[in-house]
Enzyme design. Structure first.
Site, PDB file in Angstrom:
ATOM      1  N   ASP A   1      -2.642  -2.252  -0.995  1.00  0.00           N
ATOM      2  CA  ASP A   1      -2.798  -3.694  -0.963  1.00  0.00           C
ATOM      3  C   ASP A   1      -1.744  -4.185   0.042  1.00  0.00           C
ATOM      4  O   ASP A   1      -0.787  -3.465   0.336  1.00  0.00           O
ATOM      5  CB  ASP A   1      -2.535  -4.268  -2.362  1.00  0.00           C
TER       6      ASP A   1
ATOM      7  N   ASP B   1      -0.427  -8.004   0.873  1.00  0.00           N
ATOM      8  CA  ASP B   1       0.506  -9.073   0.529  1.00  0.00           C
ATOM      9  C   ASP B   1       1.212  -8.736  -0.787  1.00  0.00           C
ATOM     10  O   ASP B   1       0.571  -8.412  -1.783  1.00  0.00           O
ATOM     11  CB  ASP B   1      -0.262 -10.393   0.396  1.00  0.00           C
TER      12      ASP B   1
HETATM   13 MG    MG Z   1      -1.042  -8.358  -3.315  1.00  0.00          MG
END
Ligand code: MG
Length: 358
Positions: free
Chosen positions: A64, A66
């Protein structure tokens, strides 16, 4: 963006503190762990992480973005070195994000810039944005469709571009120059296309408004077999120093779903639809030797655990020790499962072993 922007050092300090709290809680539950072996394993040093990777022969890493590699606009300390070391050691690396605002090229450019990586190190093939998974899903679903499918999109230009680049479908949108409102009389007189649309796609649209909702509703009403596709069903993200809830795409999709009573096809994390697409596109990925690394329990960690991958939680994003404690370890919270392992930050995942690192 999850928490407020702060220096890379303070992000690591915060995440270390969260790990300490998590360890304290996990220690208190040690007797449960002895009986059930259910507790997440906390890997506190780079050496711990490397030993774990070796023991489980991890070959593929799904990141992932962010809250894991960066907290816009800053990269997380050690993220650059982590990616470089994985690629140096011939590991497979993919970036898998529910953010549908960017197409693959834009996501690659963003990661290259934020992580200060050499140009052309990352490739489009490594980018699994939910705009890409959406386009791939539509392409597969309409493979034998007799006419060119028509897709109505509520979402960003990047999402429209990605669908157009993967398919040759007709993508239609509502012009931003149209009014945001719509009266009963306007809807009654509104001219819809003669041909029924084949799918409505909803991505995170910060210009979502009542007129788009009305148009999507009638387009779906006009074709009972048309699909309602969501790039993700995230409920909210956190913004600002006080963690304000920014409504996520799930809120927008739910408005369309409620007005139309259609089923939703979610092509983002944690859906199995996304995992099936991933396996189809990258058949060499072996879930048992794959680590999904994320900061959210309801998307990243659930995607990992539901699909038999090692689900690694980093504490540099939305999840705190208090969240882990709140959901407990009894396994009844299927929407927010416990991770397989916890590490404070991504800097600990680095194949270039450094004796002094922690
Ligand atoms: Mg995230």
């Amino acid at each position: 963006m999850t928490k407020s922007s702060s220096s890379a050092v303070s992000i690591i300090e915060e995440s270390d503190q969260e790990v300490s709290k998590a360890i304290q809680w996990l220690n208190e539950l040690q007797d449960i762990n002895d009986r059930t072996n259910k507790l997440p394993i906390v890997l506190q040093t780079q050496k711990d992480v490397l030993e774990y990777l070796e023991k489980h022969t991890v070959e593929t890493f799904l990141f992932d973005c962010d809250g894991v590699l960066y907290r816009s606009p800053d990269s997380i300390a050690g993220a650059r070195e982590c990616i470089l070391s994985l690629l140096d050691n011939n590991k497979s690396v993919y970036f898998i994000t529910n953010n549908a605002a960017s197409n693959r090229q834009q996501l690659r450019a963003k990661l290259t810039t934020i992580l200060n990586l050499p140009n052309n190190l990352l490739t489009d093939d490594m980018m699994i944005s939910s705009s890409y998974s959406c386009a791939q899903y539509l392409k597969q679903y309409f493979t034998n469709h007799e006419t060119k499918p028509i897709i109505y999109v509520i979402g960003s230009q990047g999402l429209c571009d990605e669908i157009k680049s993967v398919t040759s479908f007709n993508v239609i949108t509502t012009s931003e120059s149209e009014s945001y409102s719509m009266t009963r009389e306007e809807l009654a007189d509104y001219i819809f296309p003669d041909e029924p649309i084949d799918a409505v796609v909803v991505g995170h649209d910060t210009s979502f408004h009542f007129r788009k909702l009305c148009i999507a509703t009638v387009l779906l009403q006009n074709n009972p077999t048309a699909l309602l596709v969501a790039t993700n069903m995230d409920s909210y993200d956190l913004v600002g120093n006080d963690g304000r809830h920014l409504p996520g795409n799930g809120a927008l999709v739910s408005a369309v779903q409620y007005a139309t009573k259609r089923s939703i096809i979610n092509v983002g994390k944690p859906s199995t639809t996304l995992f099936d697409l991933l396996q189809n596109q990258y058949p060499t990925i072996d879930p048992q030797r794959t680590m999904m690394i994320g900061d959210r329990l309801d998307t990243d960690i659930k995607f990992g655990t539901d699909n038999n991958m090692i689900a690694a939680l980093v504490m540099t994003g939305v999840t705190t020790a208090a969240t882990l404690q709140q959901i407990g370890i009894d396994g009844t919270n299927v929407d927010e499962p416990q991770p397989t392992i916890i590490l404070s930050h991504i800097g600990l995942l680095n194949y270039n072993y450094n004796n002094n690192s922690s």
